[in-house]
Design an enzyme around this catalytic site. Sequence first.
Site, short mmCIF file in Angstrom:
data_model
loop_
_atom_site.label_atom_id
_atom_site.label_comp_id
_atom_site.label_asym_id
_atom_site.label_seq_id
_atom_site.Cartn_x
_atom_site.Cartn_y
_atom_site.Cartn_z
N ARG A 31 82.09 135.06 -66.22
CA ARG A 31 81.85 135.15 -67.27
C ARG A 31 80.59 136.48 -67.05
O ARG A 31 79.56 136.13 -68.20
CB ARG A 31 81.35 134.27 -67.85
CG ARG A 31 83.20 134.12 -68.39
CD ARG A 31 82.83 132.59 -69.23
NE ARG A 31 82.05 131.62 -69.06
CZ ARG A 31 80.99 130.45 -68.78
NH1 ARG A 31 81.30 130.19 -70.14
NH2 ARG A 31 80.55 129.41 -68.25
N LYS A 32 79.72 136.14 -65.50
CA LYS A 32 78.80 136.42 -65.26
C LYS A 32 78.24 137.71 -65.52
O LYS A 32 78.15 138.54 -64.83
CB LYS A 32 78.13 135.37 -64.77
CG LYS A 32 78.19 134.38 -64.89
CD LYS A 32 78.12 133.65 -62.72
CE LYS A 32 78.25 131.84 -63.02
NZ LYS A 32 77.77 131.21 -61.98
#
Length: 207
Positions: free
Chosen positions: A56-57
Amino acid sequence: VILATVEGPANLILRGERTALNTISRCSGVASSCFKSSKKIKELHPDWAGAIAGTRKVTPGSFRIVEKYGLIVGGCNSHRLDLSQMTMLKDNHIWSCGGDITKAVKLARSAAGFSTKIEVECQSVEEALVAATAGADIVMLDNYTPAELKEDARKVKAQHPKVIVEASGGITHETMCDYVCDSVDIISRGDLTQGYSCLDFSLKIQK
């Protein structure tokens, strides 16, 4: 090497030059890093049926789509494109349910319905087994050493062979091969979209 040819009024092309070059530079940086990782895995572990994925980064906003595209064309998985594609229960979600993994999974299932996968972040094999028993589709074994992860992944698969096991947490290009085993389906790496090197491109007007 000519990457692309652009035609149109010079003032309009030059107005969008830097934005376009920055976008291509960053997307190519992600794709190149993914390609190197994908190639390394295939060469050292040709029989492994799993995949390398991002996390998700990513850059907030619409630019995350560019980075996700770089992951895909580089030969890796994008994980999920947005919140609608999978329900992910991290430690804070679990603690908001009083630390009850089963309760969190049941609530997530009631909200997401049958068609959405649910993933639970786990810090131990005990948590992973509870999550899988509760109905999680994916268990993320987070911040493990390679040896411990392989052992716990085998235990999860032994009881829940259809559950997807994801290895995550501090894994890099140098260490990712240490996590490869038949019981691990996904190895996710945040560094594929964080701190990646950008490729240098330029735009030249023909004389």
